[in-house]
Design an enzyme around this catalytic site. Structure first.
Site, mmCIF file in Angstrom:
data_model
loop_
_atom_site.group_PDB
_atom_site.id
_atom_site.type_symbol
_atom_site.label_atom_id
_atom_site.label_comp_id
_atom_site.label_asym_id
_atom_site.label_seq_id
_atom_site.Cartn_x
_atom_site.Cartn_y
_atom_site.Cartn_z
ATOM 1 N N ASP A 110 -21.609 69.877 20.318
ATOM 2 C CA ASP A 110 -22.667 69.655 20.256
ATOM 3 C C ASP A 110 -22.274 71.621 20.354
ATOM 4 O O ASP A 110 -22.301 71.268 21.733
ATOM 5 C CB ASP A 110 -23.074 68.842 20.609
ATOM 6 C CG ASP A 110 -23.590 67.771 19.607
ATOM 7 O OD1 ASP A 110 -23.377 68.086 19.244
ATOM 8 O OD2 ASP A 110 -24.707 67.034 20.437
ATOM 9 N N ASP A 127 -23.003 66.865 12.528
ATOM 10 C CA ASP A 127 -24.483 66.463 12.100
ATOM 11 C C ASP A 127 -24.509 66.753 10.939
ATOM 12 O O ASP A 127 -25.258 65.552 10.634
ATOM 13 C CB ASP A 127 -24.939 66.363 13.410
ATOM 14 C CG ASP A 127 -24.646 66.395 14.843
ATOM 15 O OD1 ASP A 127 -23.707 64.762 14.791
ATOM 16 O OD2 ASP A 127 -24.697 66.291 15.808
#
Length: 165
Positions: free
Chosen positions: A121, A139
């Protein structure tokens, strides 16, 4: 457009999403220092983080078994999405694009879990000292797909009714 060509286009879109996701994660992993935020805007940072759990780091500290649990779930969901997209009617374009975005995101994060044991991330959004959990392009694709699915349910409710007759 033939069914096969339409399906191929959706699979190519999913491949593009996975490729962009993996490229940006590789770039983030090679250019950012773990946990060190780089301010881009007052509410947006780039910050490398590794997520061993699911959304919002759910079960990230569960001891390792969650890697294979989430890998299995992602693989099954990905196969189900491919089958679902294949079975859609030509007029179900928005639903097909929605499912394709979800598929691309699912495969992008699945790849990380299998190859790295965690998901990379790097997008960090915040307001003052309140931070939203870090996320990535995969995402974002899943979120866009979910929004498109909801929009499709509103705009095309006939696509979501049970079969009759």
């Amino acid at each position: 457009m033939s069914h096969t060509l339409r399906f191929t286009c959706y699979m190519l879109l999913a491949l593009v999403l996975v490729s962009v996701d993996q490229w940006t994660k590789t770039l983030a992993d090679s250019q950012l220092q773990y946990g060190n935020p780089i301010a881009i805007l007052p509410v947006f940072n780039l910050m490398l983080q590794y997520n061993q759990g699911a959304a919002f780091s759910f079960l990230s500290d569960a001891g390792g078994w969650q890697r294979w649990f989430f890998t299995a779930i992602s693989a099954v969901v990905s196969v189900a999405l491919v089958v679902w997209i294949y079975k859609l009617k030509p007029q179900e374009k928005m639903l097909a694009v929605a499912l394709t975005f979800i598929l691309g995101g699912a495969i992008g994060n699945l790849w990380d879990r299998v190859m790295l044991g965690h998901v990379i991330d790097f997008i960090s959004v915040h307001w003052q000292s309140s931070y939203f959990p870090a996320f990535n392009i995969a995402d974002s694709a899943i979120t866009i797909g979910a929004i498109l699915m909801i929009l499709d349910m509103i705009v095309n409710p006939e696509h979501h009714k049970g079969s009759k007759g």
